[in-house]
Structures are given as structure tokens and as C-alpha cells.
Design a protein around this motif. Structure first.
Motif, PDB file in Angstrom:
ATOM      1  N   LEU A 148       0.840  -1.207   0.000  1.00  0.00           N
ATOM      2  CA  LEU A 148       0.000   0.000   0.000  1.00  0.00           C
ATOM      3  C   LEU A 148       0.873   1.254   0.000  1.00  0.00           C
ATOM      4  CD1 LEU A 148      -2.842  -1.140   2.446  1.00  0.00           C
ATOM      5  CD2 LEU A 148      -2.948  -0.952  -0.045  1.00  0.00           C
ATOM      6  N   SER A 149       1.983   1.217   0.747  1.00  0.00           N
ATOM      7  CA  SER A 149       2.881   2.385   0.762  1.00  0.00           C
ATOM      8  C   SER A 149       3.432   2.661  -0.635  1.00  0.00           C
ATOM      9  CB  SER A 149       4.049   2.165   1.720  1.00  0.00           C
ATOM     10  OG  SER A 149       3.576   2.103   3.031  1.00  0.00           O
ATOM     11  N   THR A 150       3.793   1.597  -1.357  1.00  0.00           N
ATOM     12  CA  THR A 150       4.334   1.825  -2.705  1.00  0.00           C
ATOM     13  C   THR A 150       3.261   2.391  -3.645  1.00  0.00           C
ATOM     14  OG1 THR A 150       3.886  -0.418  -3.442  1.00  0.00           O
ATOM     15  CG2 THR A 150       6.083  -0.010  -2.566  1.00  0.00           C
ATOM     16  N   LYS A 151       2.003   2.186  -3.302  1.00  0.00           N
ATOM     17  CA  LYS A 151       0.914   2.765  -4.113  1.00  0.00           C
ATOM     18  C   LYS A 151       0.591   4.180  -3.648  1.00  0.00           C
ATOM     19  CE  LYS A 151      -0.217  -1.106  -6.343  1.00  0.00           C
ATOM     20  NZ  LYS A 151      -0.149  -1.256  -7.782  1.00  0.00           N
ATOM     21  N   GLY A 152       1.376   4.684  -2.714  1.00  0.00           N
ATOM     22  CA  GLY A 152       1.181   6.066  -2.264  1.00  0.00           C
ATOM     23  C   GLY A 152       0.215   6.227  -1.100  1.00  0.00           C
ATOM     24  N   VAL A 153      -0.225   5.103  -0.525  1.00  0.00           N
ATOM     25  CA  VAL A 153      -1.196   5.199   0.586  1.00  0.00           C
ATOM     26  C   VAL A 153      -0.489   5.696   1.846  1.00  0.00           C
ATOM     27  CG1 VAL A 153      -2.760   3.885   2.069  1.00  0.00           C
ATOM     28  CG2 VAL A 153      -2.610   3.333  -0.366  1.00  0.00           C
ATOM     29  N   LYS A 154      -1.081   6.709   2.471  1.00  0.00           N
ATOM     30  CA  LYS A 154      -0.507   7.249   3.716  1.00  0.00           C
ATOM     31  C   LYS A 154      -1.337   6.818   4.930  1.00  0.00           C
ATOM     32  CE  LYS A 154       2.581  10.261   1.856  1.00  0.00           C
ATOM     33  NZ  LYS A 154       2.759   9.460   0.641  1.00  0.00           N
ATOM     34  N   ASN A 155      -2.641   6.675   4.709  1.00  0.00           N
ATOM     35  CA  ASN A 155      -3.536   6.338   5.821  1.00  0.00           C
ATOM     36  C   ASN A 155      -4.036   4.914   5.651  1.00  0.00           C
ATOM     37  OD1 ASN A 155      -3.460   8.997   6.957  1.00  0.00           O
ATOM     38  ND2 ASN A 155      -4.713   9.646   5.222  1.00  0.00           N
ATOM     39  N   MET A 156      -3.694   4.068   6.584  1.00  0.00           N
ATOM     40  CA  MET A 156      -4.085   2.657   6.421  1.00  0.00           C
ATOM     41  C   MET A 156      -4.143   1.906   7.746  1.00  0.00           C
ATOM     42  SD  MET A 156      -0.587   0.773   5.163  1.00  0.00           S
ATOM     43  CE  MET A 156       0.221   1.994   4.152  1.00  0.00           C
ATOM     44  N   LEU A 157      -4.950   0.869   7.730  1.00  0.00           N
ATOM     45  CA  LEU A 157      -4.944  -0.132   8.807  1.00  0.00           C
ATOM     46  C   LEU A 157      -4.887  -1.477   8.105  1.00  0.00           C
ATOM     47  CD1 LEU A 157      -7.282  -0.547  11.846  1.00  0.00           C
ATOM     48  CD2 LEU A 157      -7.199  -2.330  10.111  1.00  0.00           C
ATOM     49  N   VAL A 158      -3.931  -2.317   8.492  1.00  0.00           N
ATOM     50  CA  VAL A 158      -3.834  -3.662   7.913  1.00  0.00           C
ATOM     51  C   VAL A 158      -3.799  -4.639   9.077  1.00  0.00           C
ATOM     52  CG1 VAL A 158      -2.511  -5.223   6.450  1.00  0.00           C
ATOM     53  CG2 VAL A 158      -2.484  -2.772   5.964  1.00  0.00           C
ATOM     54  N   GLU A 159      -4.630  -5.670   9.004  1.00  0.00           N
ATOM     55  CA  GLU A 159      -4.720  -6.578  10.149  1.00  0.00           C
ATOM     56  C   GLU A 159      -4.904  -8.018   9.669  1.00  0.00           C
ATOM     57  OE1 GLU A 159      -7.320  -8.867  12.881  1.00  0.00           O
ATOM     58  OE2 GLU A 159      -8.241  -7.623  11.365  1.00  0.00           O
ATOM     59  N   ILE A 160      -4.145  -8.944  10.228  1.00  0.00           N
ATOM     60  CA  ILE A 160      -4.361 -10.377   9.968  1.00  0.00           C
ATOM     61  C   ILE A 160      -4.460 -11.065  11.317  1.00  0.00           C
ATOM     62  CG2 ILE A 160      -3.513 -12.511   8.921  1.00  0.00           C
ATOM     63  CD1 ILE A 160      -1.905 -10.878   6.944  1.00  0.00           C
ATOM     64  N   GLY A 161      -5.626 -11.631  11.594  1.00  0.00           N
ATOM     65  CA  GLY A 161      -5.823 -12.396  12.837  1.00  0.00           C
ATOM     66  C   GLY A 161      -5.328 -11.664  14.081  1.00  0.00           C
ATOM     67  N   GLY A 162      -5.533 -10.355  14.127  1.00  0.00           N
ATOM     68  CA  GLY A 162      -5.180  -9.597  15.337  1.00  0.00           C
ATOM     69  C   GLY A 162      -3.821  -8.919  15.273  1.00  0.00           C
ATOM     70  N   GLU A 163      -2.944  -9.318  14.337  1.00  0.00           N
ATOM     71  CA  GLU A 163      -1.660  -8.624  14.184  1.00  0.00           C
ATOM     72  C   GLU A 163      -1.930  -7.432  13.267  1.00  0.00           C
ATOM     73  OE1 GLU A 163      -0.977 -10.440  16.320  1.00  0.00           O
ATOM     74  OE2 GLU A 163      -0.132 -12.408  15.866  1.00  0.00           O
ATOM     75  N   ILE A 164      -1.376  -6.287  13.618  1.00  0.00           N
ATOM     76  CA  ILE A 164      -1.895  -5.062  12.988  1.00  0.00           C
ATOM     77  C   ILE A 164      -0.802  -4.012  12.726  1.00  0.00           C
ATOM     78  CG2 ILE A 164      -2.451  -3.914  15.195  1.00  0.00           C
ATOM     79  CD1 ILE A 164      -5.156  -3.185  13.970  1.00  0.00           C
TER      80      ILE A 164
END
Ligand code: AMP
Ligand code: MG
Length: 336
Positions: A189-205
């Protein structure tokens, strides 16, 4: 002379048209707050994932394919993943992702005195947290498991080949892969220019920046009693993982809770007062690995590791008699 005049006239006209288009485009370009937040959810490693990110386009196809790459490398649940094939001795070649995870796993093993150990796989299976049903656990069985467990039994050659010191060693990256997957999606997502994000897999975030309402992301740490939240934190920048003995366990014939964290020293599930370890670190994979290691080490040893590694933060919940106690290091909570 006339020709020069003509060129100047048309040149000026062209300039006016281009300038007008440019100004109109700038005027109509969406401001940051108008760029929508997208959401993408799905399943990986037998659990769920979620990504919320601010971007004009739906990037879910890219997210799915990045996660498929992680799954194809590290998943225990995918019979043709590199990990599954290595464990079946079909190959010794670690792919690029596995090489990265392996190197980190070894570093965390060293940093935690062997509490984190990717060779616990046979014990994970024997205790019924892999694919097979729980085996009959006898003292002989424990002895044979202990022979197989030990991170020093495996190493990686310069060209990414796994070397086993003894036969029968198997690896399990279940304690690190979710965090690693989060890192990979956040990187994408950062390489796509995203600055605001939340990424979560099974509680790891991982969170970066802010939510759609412009406020920091709010993350809740689940109570180890399974009811409600133990803490809530607001963050604009964090990589965090939680391990808890309440997250994956079964109750045996004796009525004891058998949880999925295995002590590499005893080849048995750990039993002590630490109920949940939430860790922040420079990467989510690292947070994930240390959180699992802390569950093996218990409160006091975890505190020592935290002293030695100032880049880590932690929020530990442990039982003392009938009460729940907490310990926080480099970890600020809302309302505290
Ligand atoms: P986590 O939820 O991140 O704590 O990961 C738990 C999983 O990690 C278990 O289900 C096992 O597959 C694996 N595991 C258990 N004990 C250990 C250990 N001591 N070191 C590394 N991985 C472990
Ligand atoms: Mg972990």
C-alpha cells in the motif's frame, strides 16, 4: 516577419490552452479528505484479514495477490506452500519471503534465549495444534520431540538453502507469518502512495496515519477473560501483535487448559501466569515473533528482553491470585 508573428500568436494560444487545462485539472483534483477509504477483507492462514486504506482505486486484487504470495511461501494450511514442501523434504530451497522470515526467526530465537523456535512444529502437531489429532503424549514421546526441537538444528546457506543438522526437523512459522503478511500488505500500500491505512491479519496489525474522520486509529487489546477489552489505544503509527493463551486452546481430560504456545525447552504447552502479550516493534513480523516468545518466557524474563531491546514496547496481562495485573513498557494507553 509575418511568419514570426504567426508562430508567436499560435504559440501563445497553445500556451493559454495548456495553462487553462492545467488550472482546471488542479481545481478539480480531489483534496486528500475527498479521497475515499477502501476496505478489503478475506481469509488467510485459517484466519481473517482486513485492510482499510485511503486511495482513489480499489486495490483489493493487488492485496489478495500479495497475500497469496505469502501463503504460497509460509502457510501450514497450503499443502503446496514452500514450507509444506520443505517439511515433506520435497525441496530445500527457501523462496525470498521464507529467507526473510527465517533470518528474522533466527534473530528472535537468539534474542529470546531460544524461547522463540521455528522448529517446534513436531510438538505443535503432537499436541493437536497442527492438522493431526492429538497424539498419545508419553515421556518417550516428549523425549523424542525434544531431540527434534532446537533452532540451532537448522541454518540457511548463502544461497537460501535450508540445512538440517539432524533428520526429521520440521519448521512452523505460525508465530510470525501473520505479522509478516501484515508487513507485506502495508509495504504494498505504501508503494501505491497510501498514507492512511490499517492492515490486520488475525489480530496482528499495522496502522499509519488517520481514519476517515481524521482521528488516529483506535486499537483494542482483548481481555484474556474473553469478555470485552483490556485496553484501548489510539495510534497514528504502529506495528503490533498479540499472543494469548486464550486465543487457541483446548481443555484436556483433566480439565486443564492446553494452549498453543509450546515451550521449546520442555516440548510441552506453556503454563504460567502470563495470559496475553501485546508487543509493538519496528515491523509487525518482529512484534508477532516477540509476542509468542514472551508467552513462552513469562513476565519476568519478558521484562529482561524488553530492557535489552528498547525498540520494543509491550503490554502484558498476567494473573496474580484471582486478579489480573498488567505491565506496560513503551506503551501508552488511552485514558492513562
Ligand atoms: P502466535 O499466535 O503468534 O503466538 O503463534 C502461535 C503459533 O506459533 C502456534 O500455533 C504454533 O504454530 C507456533 N508456535 C508455538 N510455540 C512456538 C514457539 N515457542 N516458537 C515459535 N513458534 C511457536
Ligand atoms: Mg506470534
Amino acid at each position: 516577419m509575418n511568419a514570426y508573428k504567426q508562430i508567436a500568436k499560435w504559440g501563445f494560444l497553445a500556451f493559454l490552452i495548456i495553462a487553462t487545462i492545467y488550472i482546471l485539472r488542479r481545481h478539480n483534483a480531489p483534496t486528500t479528505s475527498e479521497v475515499p477509504y477502501q476496505e478489503c477483507t478475506g481469509k488467510i492462514f485459517g484466519t481473517t484479514y482486513k485492510a482499510i486504506y485511503q486511495h482513489p482505486d480499489d486495490l483489493s486484487a493487488d492485496i489478495h495477490s500479495r497475500l497469496n504470495e505469502v501463503d504460497a511461501s509460509l502457510s501450514m494450511f497450503n499443502p503446496i506452500s514452500t514450507l509444506a514442501r520443505i517439511n515433506k523434504h520435497e525441496t530445500d530451497t527457501m523462496d525470498a519471503m521464507m529467507q526473510e522470515v527465517f533470518a528474522l526467526a533466527m534473530r528472535v530465537s537468539e534474542a529470546t534465549g531460544g524461547a522463540f523456535d521455528c522448529t517446534v512444529a513436531p510438538a505443535v502437531e503432537a499436541w493437536g495444534f497442527g492438522f493431526k489429532n492429538r497424539e498419545q503424549i508419553t515421556d518417550e514421546k516428549i523425549d523424542s520431540l525434544k531431540q527434534l526441537i532446537g533452532y540451532r538444528n537448522v541454518s540457511m546457506t548463502a544461497d537460501g538453502l535450508l540445512k538440517r543438522q539432524i533428520e526429521g526437523v520440521q519448521m512452523d512459522f505460525g508465530a510470525i507469518a501473520k505479522g509478516f503478511g501484515v508487513d507485506k500488505v502495508a509495504e504494498l500500500l505504501s508503494t501505491k502512495g497510501v498514507k492512511n491505512m490499517l492492515v490486520e491479519i488475525g489480530g496482528e496489525i499495522i496502522v499509519h496515519g488517520t481514519r476517515a474522520d481524521g482521528k488516529p486509529w483506535r486499537i483494542a487489546v482483548q481481555s484474556p477473560t474473553g469478555e470485552g477489552f483490556s485496553a484501548v489505544l489510539s495510534r497514528t503509527e504502529t506495528a503490533m501483535a498479540t499472543s494469548g493463551n486464550y486465543l487457541n486452546y483446548y481443555v484436556n481430560e483433566a480439565g486443564e487448559r492446553v494452549a498453543h504456545t509450546i515451550s521449546p525447552f520442555t516440548a510441552r504447552p506453556v503454563t504460567h501466569t502470563l495470559l496475553s502479550a501485546t508487543v509493538t516493534a519496528p515491523t509487525c513480523a518482529m512484534a508477532d515473533a516477540f509476542a509468542t516468545a514472551f508467552m513462552v518466557m513469562g513476565v519476568e524474563q519478558a521484562k529482561t528482553v524488553l530492557e535489552e531491546h528498547p525498540a520494543l514496547g509491550a503490554y502484558l496481562i498476567y494473573s496474580e491470585g484471582d486478579t489480573l495485573q498488567t505491565f506496560a513498557k513503551n506503551f501508552s494507553l488511552d485514558g492513562k
